[in-house]
Design a protein around this motif. Structure first.
Motif, short mmCIF file in Angstrom:
data_model
loop_
_atom_site.label_atom_id
_atom_site.label_comp_id
_atom_site.label_asym_id
_atom_site.label_seq_id
_atom_site.Cartn_x
_atom_site.Cartn_y
_atom_site.Cartn_z
N PRO A 62 0.80 -1.22 0.00
CA PRO A 62 0.00 0.00 0.00
C PRO A 62 0.84 1.27 0.00
CG PRO A 62 -0.82 -1.53 1.63
CD PRO A 62 0.42 -2.12 1.08
N GLY A 63 2.03 1.24 0.58
CA GLY A 63 2.86 2.43 0.61
C GLY A 63 3.56 2.71 -0.71
N ASN A 64 3.68 1.71 -1.57
CA ASN A 64 4.43 1.86 -2.82
C ASN A 64 3.55 1.95 -4.05
OD1 ASN A 64 6.74 1.68 -1.29
ND2 ASN A 64 7.03 -0.50 -1.66
N LEU A 65 2.26 2.25 -3.90
CA LEU A 65 1.38 2.34 -5.07
C LEU A 65 1.79 3.50 -5.94
CD1 LEU A 65 -2.15 1.61 -3.59
CD2 LEU A 65 -0.78 0.16 -5.04
N LYS A 66 2.03 3.25 -7.21
CA LYS A 66 2.47 4.28 -8.15
C LYS A 66 1.28 4.71 -8.99
CE LYS A 66 5.85 6.23 -10.67
NZ LYS A 66 6.55 7.36 -10.24
N ARG A 67 0.88 5.95 -8.85
CA ARG A 67 -0.23 6.47 -9.64
C ARG A 67 0.28 6.93 -11.00
NH1 ARG A 67 -3.11 10.29 -5.16
NH2 ARG A 67 -4.02 8.62 -3.93
N PRO A 68 -0.55 6.86 -12.02
CA PRO A 68 -0.12 7.37 -13.33
C PRO A 68 0.04 8.89 -13.28
CG PRO A 68 -2.41 6.70 -13.40
CD PRO A 68 -1.87 6.25 -12.08
N HIS A 69 0.97 9.40 -14.07
CA HIS A 69 1.25 10.83 -14.06
C HIS A 69 0.09 11.60 -14.67
CE1 HIS A 69 3.02 14.63 -15.53
NE2 HIS A 69 3.67 14.55 -14.38
N ARG A 70 -0.33 12.64 -13.97
CA ARG A 70 -1.42 13.48 -14.48
C ARG A 70 -0.95 14.92 -14.54
NH1 ARG A 70 -6.74 11.90 -14.65
NH2 ARG A 70 -7.32 14.07 -14.32
N PHE A 71 -1.24 15.58 -15.67
CA PHE A 71 -0.91 16.98 -15.81
C PHE A 71 -1.98 17.82 -15.14
CE2 PHE A 71 1.41 15.20 -19.43
CZ PHE A 71 2.64 15.81 -19.24
N ARG A 72 -1.62 19.01 -14.75
CA ARG A 72 -2.59 19.94 -14.20
C ARG A 72 -3.52 20.42 -15.32
NH1 ARG A 72 0.23 24.26 -10.47
NH2 ARG A 72 -1.86 24.38 -9.61
N ALA A 73 -4.65 20.99 -14.92
CA ALA A 73 -5.65 21.41 -15.90
C ALA A 73 -5.09 22.51 -16.80
CB ALA A 73 -6.90 21.92 -15.18
N GLY A 74 -5.18 22.32 -18.10
CA GLY A 74 -4.73 23.31 -19.06
C GLY A 74 -3.31 23.13 -19.53
N THR A 75 -2.51 22.32 -18.83
CA THR A 75 -1.11 22.15 -19.22
C THR A 75 -1.00 21.46 -20.57
OG1 THR A 75 -0.53 21.98 -16.89
CG2 THR A 75 1.10 21.23 -18.46
N ARG A 76 -1.81 20.42 -20.75
CA ARG A 76 -1.77 19.67 -22.00
C ARG A 76 -2.22 20.54 -23.17
NH1 ARG A 76 1.28 15.52 -23.12
NH2 ARG A 76 0.20 13.59 -23.50
N ALA A 77 -3.22 21.39 -22.95
CA ALA A 77 -3.70 22.28 -24.01
C ALA A 77 -2.61 23.25 -24.42
CB ALA A 77 -4.94 23.02 -23.55
N LEU A 78 -1.90 23.80 -23.44
CA LEU A 78 -0.81 24.74 -23.77
C LEU A 78 0.31 24.03 -24.50
CD1 LEU A 78 -0.71 26.81 -20.47
CD2 LEU A 78 -1.50 27.56 -22.70
N GLN A 79 0.59 22.77 -24.15
CA GLN A 79 1.61 22.01 -24.86
C GLN A 79 1.21 21.80 -26.33
OE1 GLN A 79 2.09 18.34 -22.72
NE2 GLN A 79 3.46 19.23 -21.19
N GLU A 80 -0.06 21.50 -26.54
CA GLU A 80 -0.53 21.31 -27.92
C GLU A 80 -0.47 22.61 -28.70
OE1 GLU A 80 -4.33 19.45 -28.17
OE2 GLU A 80 -3.68 17.67 -27.06
N ILE A 81 -0.80 23.73 -28.06
CA ILE A 81 -0.74 25.03 -28.75
C ILE A 81 0.68 25.32 -29.19
CG2 ILE A 81 -0.92 27.52 -28.39
CD1 ILE A 81 -3.39 26.91 -26.62
N ARG A 82 1.64 25.12 -28.28
CA ARG A 82 3.04 25.37 -28.65
C ARG A 82 3.50 24.43 -29.76
NH1 ARG A 82 3.74 25.09 -22.90
NH2 ARG A 82 3.45 27.16 -22.04
N LYS A 83 3.05 23.18 -29.69
CA LYS A 83 3.44 22.20 -30.71
C LYS A 83 2.95 22.61 -32.09
CE LYS A 83 2.03 17.63 -32.12
NZ LYS A 83 1.20 16.49 -31.78
N TYR A 84 1.66 23.00 -32.17
CA TYR A 84 1.10 23.34 -33.48
C TYR A 84 1.57 24.70 -33.97
CZ TYR A 84 -1.84 19.24 -33.15
OH TYR A 84 -2.29 17.94 -33.06
N GLN A 85 1.98 25.59 -33.07
CA GLN A 85 2.52 26.88 -33.51
C GLN A 85 3.91 26.71 -34.11
OE1 GLN A 85 2.23 29.40 -30.06
NE2 GLN A 85 0.25 30.23 -30.68
N LYS A 86 4.65 25.70 -33.66
CA LYS A 86 6.00 25.48 -34.20
C LYS A 86 5.97 24.86 -35.58
CE LYS A 86 8.32 24.89 -29.77
NZ LYS A 86 8.96 23.92 -28.86
#
Length: 168
Positions: A62-86
């Motif tokens: 129980p002490g070593n449960l590894k949760r999947p990585h989650r981005f904060r709200a809006g972080t993924r959208a900003l990453q996509e914006i930067r990706k498509y602008q490049k």
């Protein structure tokens, strides 16, 4: 020669040592200790249940449960914006856009059935440029209204202010 059973005479139980009482995972489940608390029992039951579900000793504790990585709200959208602008790639899939252009052109001029590839790419680039400008202006309208969410009325206002005809 016959073997005798040694289990006939019961052995007196010994008190477990302090180290065995401190760590319930290493202690035998049959030993009793006054220091066993409710959380230790829950941990033991949790380990038994997860071992039965997943079926192996490789289950995490129980002490070593590894949760999947989650981005904060809006972080993924900003990453996509930067990706498509490049990039300078087209955003709409070419095959579906060409299919739509041919369907529209057949509706207005059924005798035109052939298109040059460069003409279709030029129409697609112009259409995407128009949509990007329209969404940019509509986003400015939404921000002016102190909102972050883009709505239909923002796109209608952007079209009306841009002099692009009726908003509907």
């Amino acid at each position: 020669m016959s073997r005798t059973k040694h289990t006939a005479a019961k052995k007196p139980r010994r008190k477990p040592s302090a180290a065995a009482a401190a760590s319930p995972a290493t202690a035998s489940p049959h030993t009793r200790s006054c220091k066993t608390n409710l959380s230790q029992i829950r941990n033991l039951l949790f380990l038994k249940v997860t071992a039965k579900k997943t079926g192996g000793p490789g289950t995490p504790t129980p002490g070593n449960l590894k949760r999947p990585h989650r981005f904060r709200a809006g972080t993924r959208a900003l990453q996509e914006i930067r990706k498509y602008q490049k990039t300078s790639n087209l955003l709409v899939p070419a095959a579906s856009f060409i299919r739509e252009v041919r369907a529209i052109s057949y509706r207005f001029a059924p005798d035109i059935s052939r298109w040059q590839a460069e003409a279709l790419v030029a129409i697609q680039e112009a259409a995407e440029d128009y949509l990007i400008q329209l969404f940019g202006d509509a986003m400015l309208c939404a921000i002016h209204a102190k909102r972050v969410t883009l709505m239909k009325k923002d796109i209608q206002l952007a079209r009306r202010l841009g002099g692009m005809g009726q908003p509907w």
